[in-house]
Design a protein around this motif. Structure first.
Motif, short mmCIF file in Angstrom:
data_model
loop_
_atom_site.label_atom_id
_atom_site.label_comp_id
_atom_site.label_asym_id
_atom_site.label_seq_id
_atom_site.Cartn_x
_atom_site.Cartn_y
_atom_site.Cartn_z
N ALA A 4 9.72 -17.12 -21.87
CA ALA A 4 10.59 -15.84 -23.25
C ALA A 4 10.88 -16.65 -23.87
O ALA A 4 10.31 -16.96 -25.52
N PHE B 33 11.56 -7.12 -19.26
CA PHE B 33 12.35 -7.27 -18.07
C PHE B 33 11.58 -6.03 -17.34
O PHE B 33 11.63 -5.74 -16.57
N LEU C 251 12.39 -13.74 -9.74
CA LEU C 251 11.83 -12.66 -11.07
C LEU C 251 12.42 -12.71 -12.48
O LEU C 251 11.94 -13.38 -13.61
N SER D 245 8.76 -4.69 -16.55
CA SER D 245 8.35 -4.78 -15.57
C SER D 245 8.55 -4.60 -14.44
O SER D 245 7.81 -4.75 -13.47
N TYR D 246 9.63 -4.38 -14.34
CA TYR D 246 10.16 -4.11 -13.35
C TYR D 246 10.81 -3.00 -13.07
O TYR D 246 12.43 -3.08 -13.54
N GLU E 275 12.20 -16.48 -14.36
CA GLU E 275 11.02 -16.92 -14.31
C GLU E 275 10.86 -15.82 -16.11
O GLU E 275 9.98 -16.76 -16.41
N HIS E 276 11.29 -14.81 -16.00
CA HIS E 276 11.11 -14.30 -16.72
C HIS E 276 11.75 -14.42 -18.62
O HIS E 276 10.65 -15.21 -19.43
N VAL F 50 14.29 -9.53 -24.77
CA VAL F 50 13.98 -10.02 -23.15
C VAL F 50 14.09 -8.96 -21.81
O VAL F 50 13.28 -9.50 -21.15
#
Length: 316
Positions: free
Chosen positions: A291, A114, A283, A117-118, A286-287, A110
């Motif tokens: 998941a 994440f 963020l 993405s960031y 939410e991620h 996870v």
């Protein structure tokens, strides 16, 4: 004088009740914290804290000032994060405290997704079974099974954490399989020490409840030690399914009393409603929520194979 920086320092001292801890969390010298608070007090024209060698507590003016300042700092940081996000993506450090049982075996993938993405958000992860106040611990969020300890904190449920009694097939062949909760008294038990119910255990079966008190042969705050203890054929242990799921699915452990369910807990994201990293934290939560669905994958696999009942007993 950077007024906003001084206000943020005041908020941090008020939340931690310590100039030294505020300095540690902000990664500055204690003298810097003292100077910033002094400058703010001079601007306000009144002391914000009563100080002694052991205690730092808010003055009446500081108490009246705190809520608005906390909201101001949270909003300012949220706006800055969103501006950076709109321009080049969110940046900075996010500090998370997480349960050992959740981290090992479930969180690394996870975190990798994440950060893909960031990429400019740096994660600092503290792993412990200790229940913490995220503000006083200096973290943005605590992932824990117990609800927030303060009304000033937000507790967002992520997914339910089931618990089961289990043992190796070898142990059960040698010592017998309990058919009722009270028969657990005949066995060597390994129990987790951190549950709020302590020695009191309530089982749910066909709409009825039975509560018994149990003494552990091994009482520990490590669910992973309990799993290893069970795998050594040492006794029957109670484990969260997020730790026991894999060995149960492999047949190394067998669920005991599967129709006598214990109540579940929620894994919660606990954080301050005025977090200084609200945008990045949003963020991240939410991620994780995306998941892990409301039925965790390890539970879904056991339900599909008939190792767990489909229904879930509500949180304790």
């Amino acid at each position: 004088m950077d007024r906003l920086e001084n206000i943020e320092t005041f908020v941090r001292v008020a939340q931690t009740q310590s100039f030294a801890e505020a300095a540690r969390q902000m990664r500055v010298a204690k003298s810097v914290v003292t100077t910033r608070v002094k400058q703010l007090e001079e601007h306000v024209g009144a002391p914000l804290f009563h100080r002694s060698t052991r205690v730092v507590r808010l003055s009446d003016v500081g108490q009246a000032f705190l809520r608005d300042c906390t909201e101001l700092v949270g909003r300012a940081n949220d706006v800055m994060d969103q501006m950076r996000g709109a321009r080049a993506g969110p940046t900075g450090t996010l500090r998370i405290h997480a349960l050992t049982g959740f981290v090992l075996g479930h969180l690394a993938s996870v975190l990798r997704a994440f950060q893909a993405s960031y990429p400019d958000i740096h994660l600092e992860l503290i792993v412990s079974d200790t229940v913490v106040d995220p503000v006083k611990a200096g973290v943005d969020c605590a992932l824990q099974i117990f609800p927030a300890a303060s009304t000033e904190l937000v507790s967002r449920p992520l997914f339910p954490v089931r618990r089961v009694f289990c043992a190796t097939p070898e142990y059960l062949r040698a010592n017998g399989t309990p058919q009722t909760p009270r028969e657990l008294h005949k066995h060597r038990l390994g129990l987790y020490s951190g549950y709020p119910s302590r020695d009191r255990w309530t089982f749910h079966h066909e709409g009825e409840q039975v509560t018994i008190y149990m003494t552990a042969a091994l009482l520990t705050n490590s669910v992973h030690l309990l799993r290893e203890y069970a795998l050594e054929h040492a006794g029957i242990v109670c484990l969260p399914t997020l730790v026991a799921g894999d060995p149960i699915l492999r047949g190394e452990l067998k669920v005991v009393l599967p129709e006598h369910q214990l109540s579940s807990f929620s894994l919660n994201a606990v954080y301050a409603g005025t977090s200084r990293n609200a945008f990045k934290l949003k963020l991240f939560i939410e991620h994780i929520t995306a998941a892990f669905t409301r039925v965790a994958p390890w539970d879904a696999a056991m339900v599909e194979r008939g190792l767990l009942p489909a229904e879930l007993v509500a949180d304790a």
